[in-house]
Write a protein that holds these residues in place. Structure first.
Motif, PDB file in Angstrom:
ATOM      1  N   ILE A 190       0.840  -1.204   0.000  1.00 34.26           N
ATOM      2  CA  ILE A 190       0.000   0.000   0.000  1.00 34.26           C
ATOM      3  C   ILE A 190       0.872   1.250   0.000  1.00 34.26           C
ATOM      4  CG2 ILE A 190      -1.637   1.349   1.365  1.00 34.26           C
ATOM      5  CD1 ILE A 190      -2.847  -1.313   2.309  1.00 34.26           C
ATOM      6  N   ALA A 191       1.870   1.272   0.881  1.00 33.12           N
ATOM      7  CA  ALA A 191       2.766   2.431   0.959  1.00 33.12           C
ATOM      8  C   ALA A 191       3.514   2.637  -0.348  1.00 33.12           C
ATOM      9  CB  ALA A 191       3.740   2.251   2.120  1.00 33.12           C
ATOM     10  N   ASP A 192       4.007   1.548  -0.948  1.00 33.57           N
ATOM     11  CA  ASP A 192       4.768   1.658  -2.198  1.00 33.57           C
ATOM     12  C   ASP A 192       3.886   2.178  -3.331  1.00 33.57           C
ATOM     13  OD1 ASP A 192       7.036   0.744  -0.987  1.00 33.57           O
ATOM     14  OD2 ASP A 192       6.841  -1.326  -1.693  1.00 33.57           O
ATOM     15  N   LYS A 193       2.654   1.728  -3.382  1.00 34.78           N
ATOM     16  CA  LYS A 193       1.758   2.158  -4.454  1.00 34.78           C
ATOM     17  C   LYS A 193       1.423   3.635  -4.329  1.00 34.78           C
ATOM     18  CE  LYS A 193      -2.180   0.477  -7.082  1.00 34.78           C
ATOM     19  NZ  LYS A 193      -3.130  -0.632  -7.258  1.00 34.78           N
ATOM     20  N   VAL A 194       1.154   4.080  -3.127  1.00 34.86           N
ATOM     21  CA  VAL A 194       0.862   5.493  -2.907  1.00 34.86           C
ATOM     22  C   VAL A 194       2.080   6.348  -3.249  1.00 34.86           C
ATOM     23  CG1 VAL A 194       0.302   7.234  -1.152  1.00 34.86           C
ATOM     24  CG2 VAL A 194      -0.920   5.044  -1.173  1.00 34.86           C
ATOM     25  N   ASP A 195       3.265   5.919  -2.807  1.00 35.61           N
ATOM     26  CA  ASP A 195       4.485   6.672  -3.080  1.00 35.61           C
ATOM     27  C   ASP A 195       4.813   6.698  -4.567  1.00 35.61           C
ATOM     28  OD1 ASP A 195       4.784   7.206  -0.418  1.00 35.61           O
ATOM     29  OD2 ASP A 195       6.281   5.644  -0.048  1.00 35.61           O
ATOM     30  N   PHE A 196       4.601   5.587  -5.259  1.00 38.09           N
ATOM     31  CA  PHE A 196       4.941   5.491  -6.679  1.00 38.09           C
ATOM     32  C   PHE A 196       4.217   6.555  -7.497  1.00 38.09           C
ATOM     33  CE2 PHE A 196       4.213   3.863 -10.972  1.00 38.09           C
ATOM     34  CZ  PHE A 196       5.513   3.570 -11.374  1.00 38.09           C
ATOM     35  N   TYR A 197       2.994   6.863  -7.110  1.00 38.79           N
ATOM     36  CA  TYR A 197       2.208   7.844  -7.847  1.00 38.79           C
ATOM     37  C   TYR A 197       2.310   9.246  -7.245  1.00 38.79           C
ATOM     38  CZ  TYR A 197       0.316   3.991 -10.515  1.00 38.79           C
ATOM     39  OH  TYR A 197       0.183   2.907 -11.358  1.00 38.79           O
ATOM     40  N   GLY A 198       3.283   9.439  -6.364  1.00 41.42           N
ATOM     41  CA  GLY A 198       3.515  10.766  -5.804  1.00 41.42           C
ATOM     42  C   GLY A 198       2.373  11.280  -4.954  1.00 41.42           C
ATOM     43  N   ALA A 199       1.596  10.381  -4.398  1.00 39.77           N
ATOM     44  CA  ALA A 199       0.441  10.770  -3.592  1.00 39.77           C
ATOM     45  C   ALA A 199       0.789  10.721  -2.107  1.00 39.77           C
ATOM     46  CB  ALA A 199      -0.743   9.850  -3.896  1.00 39.77           C
ATOM     47  N   PHE A 200      -0.157  11.176  -1.301  1.00 40.72           N
ATOM     48  CA  PHE A 200       0.013  11.163   0.151  1.00 40.72           C
ATOM     49  C   PHE A 200      -1.300  10.712   0.762  1.00 40.72           C
ATOM     50  CE2 PHE A 200      -0.209  13.394   4.300  1.00 40.72           C
ATOM     51  CZ  PHE A 200       0.890  12.792   4.902  1.00 40.72           C
ATOM     52  N   LEU A 201      -1.249   9.707   1.611  1.00 44.89           N
ATOM     53  CA  LEU A 201      -2.448   9.133   2.222  1.00 44.89           C
ATOM     54  C   LEU A 201      -2.285   9.132   3.730  1.00 44.89           C
ATOM     55  CD1 LEU A 201      -5.170   7.668   1.798  1.00 44.89           C
ATOM     56  CD2 LEU A 201      -3.885   5.516   1.750  1.00 44.89           C
ATOM     57  N   MET A 202      -3.244   9.744   4.426  1.00 45.90           N
ATOM     58  CA  MET A 202      -3.084   9.918   5.873  1.00 45.90           C
ATOM     59  C   MET A 202      -4.394   9.666   6.610  1.00 45.90           C
ATOM     60  SD  MET A 202      -1.926  13.346   7.981  1.00 45.90           S
ATOM     61  CE  MET A 202      -3.301  14.283   7.289  1.00 45.90           C
ATOM     62  N   PRO A 203      -4.460   8.635   7.444  1.00 48.81           N
ATOM     63  CA  PRO A 203      -5.591   8.508   8.370  1.00 48.81           C
ATOM     64  C   PRO A 203      -5.346   9.398   9.587  1.00 48.81           C
ATOM     65  CG  PRO A 203      -4.172   6.579   8.529  1.00 48.81           C
ATOM     66  CD  PRO A 203      -3.552   7.496   7.516  1.00 48.81           C
ATOM     67  N   GLU A 204      -6.414   9.919  10.163  1.00 47.21           N
ATOM     68  CA  GLU A 204      -6.269  10.817  11.313  1.00 47.21           C
ATOM     69  C   GLU A 204      -7.420  10.609  12.278  1.00 47.21           C
ATOM     70  OE1 GLU A 204      -5.393  15.571  12.193  1.00 47.21           O
ATOM     71  OE2 GLU A 204      -5.947  14.885  10.198  1.00 47.21           O
ATOM     72  N   TYR A 205      -7.079  10.519  13.573  1.00 45.56           N
ATOM     73  CA  TYR A 205      -8.080  10.322  14.614  1.00 45.56           C
ATOM     74  C   TYR A 205      -8.238  11.602  15.426  1.00 45.56           C
ATOM     75  CZ  TYR A 205      -9.918   9.134  19.193  1.00 45.56           C
ATOM     76  OH  TYR A 205     -10.649   9.127  20.355  1.00 45.56           O
ATOM     77  N   GLY A 206      -9.471  11.964  15.729  1.00 45.62           N
ATOM     78  CA  GLY A 206      -9.768  13.071  16.622  1.00 45.62           C
ATOM     79  C   GLY A 206     -10.772  12.639  17.666  1.00 45.62           C
ATOM     80  N   PHE A 207     -11.075  13.518  18.605  1.00 48.83           N
ATOM     81  CA  PHE A 207     -12.028  13.192  19.667  1.00 48.83           C
ATOM     82  C   PHE A 207     -13.352  12.676  19.103  1.00 48.83           C
ATOM     83  CE2 PHE A 207      -9.672  16.042  22.699  1.00 48.83           C
ATOM     84  CZ  PHE A 207      -9.512  15.096  23.695  1.00 48.83           C
ATOM     85  N   ASP A 208     -13.840  13.308  18.018  1.00 50.22           N
ATOM     86  CA  ASP A 208     -15.176  13.010  17.509  1.00 50.22           C
ATOM     87  C   ASP A 208     -15.195  12.309  16.159  1.00 50.22           C
ATOM     88  OD1 ASP A 208     -16.757  14.235  19.649  1.00 50.22           O
ATOM     89  OD2 ASP A 208     -15.943  16.136  18.925  1.00 50.22           O
ATOM     90  N   ILE A 209     -14.139  12.464  15.365  1.00 51.15           N
ATOM     91  CA  ILE A 209     -14.151  11.903  14.016  1.00 51.15           C
ATOM     92  C   ILE A 209     -12.850  11.172  13.714  1.00 51.15           C
ATOM     93  CG2 ILE A 209     -15.686  13.695  13.128  1.00 51.15           C
ATOM     94  CD1 ILE A 209     -13.081  14.797  11.678  1.00 51.15           C
ATOM     95  N   THR A 210     -12.937  10.279  12.727  1.00 54.69           N
ATOM     96  CA  THR A 210     -11.770   9.679  12.096  1.00 54.69           C
ATOM     97  C   THR A 210     -11.866   9.995  10.612  1.00 54.69           C
ATOM     98  OG1 THR A 210     -11.527   7.887  13.703  1.00 54.69           O
ATOM     99  CG2 THR A 210     -10.604   7.512  11.511  1.00 54.69           C
ATOM    100  N   SER A 211     -10.757  10.398  10.020  1.00 52.17           N
ATOM    101  CA  SER A 211     -10.777  10.748   8.606  1.00 52.17           C
ATOM    102  C   SER A 211      -9.644  10.041   7.876  1.00 52.17           C
ATOM    103  CB  SER A 211     -10.656  12.264   8.408  1.00 52.17           C
ATOM    104  OG  SER A 211      -9.427  12.745   8.938  1.00 52.17           O
TER     105      SER A 211
END
Length: 434
Positions: free
Chosen positions: A81-102
């Protein structure tokens, strides 16, 4: 020739115009908010989910799920997954907060046909591998052991325990034993409950092409089956008030101080005025706390106050670290500054400074289409719309010395604030008086 000894003429900031999104809906009911800017090469796609909690309201499950979201699917392991995202110059980030996950993807339009199926698989066919979970738990337990030796971390977790109560998602803080109780089965169960179309909202910003929207509609509308609505529960907040919690550290060179109380959130009509008074007290470098405790007394390198808005509540917090020999004096000065706010009128000059700072901060935070999307996201998560910012700017510009005093009396009561000190204090007599 420019005379740099003379400050440039100050001019008032005019109306601030925020961009509104184009609002769409996929066939499965997912609401979609589009901020299109053809001048921006990138596109940012945010999949936003409300956090789902069981009766125990253990936020460790939700934060672990967020961290493991892209660590393995039915067809890809974490490295692939990391290699595929990097290969296409993209950035993928999950993020957790008190009320939401994105889950947020930055990419170019031309790579969306490759990356969107991957995102679809992450949100529908993640396997949350046991090996990755074991690594996550081991690393976080080690980090926690280190953090528990730091006074500022101890003060912060104690603050949350007492401002919200330790039995809910806002106030509960991690322990080594709780990490050991996290199981893959529990995470998989939460994964299937939380990442569903009925619990999803999309915000898309940047160079949003029609072909991108069609692909998104295909993968996350037509091919993602609608589900029953997610049941969201409101936390039972049980705050303490007026206490001083003192955790003595015999070898401490500094004391970590956290002071605060539950407060209103963005949905309350007084929230902009509360932000204004907080800024005056400790919300920027020229604030009263900074001038007194840093510049005049030299007790600390930094001190500040902040107000936070959550889905089911809000809070006010004052934070600093000071030498152990001035711990008591710092508490006294903080109380004094709050009392001055409540009993004396601020000057017009000081209010103008805060107005200019807040207006400039608002204007400076809108440097790109992504910033406009961020502003919209803030109000969307509070079930509000962009008219909030008109109310915000009107309230800021209308602040008077009398209004500052009124807000301070209503929302800044030192006697009701929880005071956390981790380090050393000189006199127990002072503790008993607070």
């Amino acid at each position: 020739m420019l005379n740099r000894a003379v400050a440039p003429e100050a001019k008032p900031i005019g109306d601030i115009h925020l961009k509104s999104p184009k609002v769409l809906a996929f066939n499965n009911g997912i609401p979609v908010y589009v901020f299109h800017s053809p001048d921006q090469e990138l596109v940012r796609i945010e999949w936003i989910f409300n956090n789902v909690f069981n009766e125990d309201e253990n936020p460790l499950l939700n934060s672990a799920l967020s961290a493991l979201l892209k660590e393995g699917t039915k067809n890809y392991n974490s490295a692939e997954i990391a290699d595929k995202v990097d290969f296409y110059g993209a950035f993928l980030m999950p993020e957790y907060g008190f009320d939401i996950t994105s889950l947020t993807l930055y990419t170019l339009n031309k790579h969306s046909n490759v990356l969107l199926p991957l995102i679809k698989e992450i949100l529908t066919e993640s396997v949350l591998p046991q090996k990755e979970l074991d690594t996550y738990l081991r690393n976080n337990k080690q980090k926690l052991q280190v953090s528990l030796q730091k006074n500022d971390y101890l003060a912060r977790r104690t603050y949350y325990n007492h401002v919200f109560g330790s039995g809910n998602r806002y106030g509960k803080t991690p322990s080594l034993e709780e990490y050991d109780l996290i199981s893959r089965d529990a995470l998989i169960d939460l994964y299937h409950k939380q990442f569903t179309p009925s619990n999803c909202r999309l915000i898309i910003s940047g160079n949003v092409s029609e072909s991108l929207l069609q692909e998104l509609s295909l993968y996350f509308g037509d091919q993602w089956l609608a589900t029953d609505d997610v049941r969201l529960t409101e936390p039972n907040l049980t705050a303490d008030t007026g206490q001083l919690i003192y955790d003595e550290r015999a070898e401490a060179l500094q004391s970590a101080i956290r002071i605060g109380m539950p407060n209103i959130n963005r949905n309350h009509v007084d929230y902009p005025a509360l932000q204004f008074v907080n800024t005056l007290l400790g919300g920027f470098f020229g604030s009263r706390l900074m001038r007194n405790i840093r510049e005049e007394k030299g007790y600390t390198y930094s001190i500040g106050s902040a107000v936070g808005s959550l889905k089911y509540g809000g809070f006010l917090t004052i934070a600093t670290e000071v030498g152990v020999d001035v711990t008591d004096a710092t508490l006294t000065e903080i109380e004094k500054e709050i009392e001055i706010l409540r009993t004396e009128l601020a000057t017009i000059e000081e209010l103008d400074l805060v107005k200019n700072y807040l207006s400039g901060s608002m204007l400076g935070s809108l440097e790109s289409i992504f910033s406009h999307a961020d502003k919209f996201k803030n109000v969307l998560l509070s079930n509000m719309d962009l008219t909030y910012y008109d109310h915000y700017m009107n309230e800021i510009n209308a602040m008077t010395p009398e209004k500052v005093k009124e807000i301070a009396i209503q929302y800044f009561d030192y006697s009701k604030m929880i005071k956390i000190v981790v380090g050393k204090m000189k006199t127990l007599e002072l503790v008993s008086e607070l």
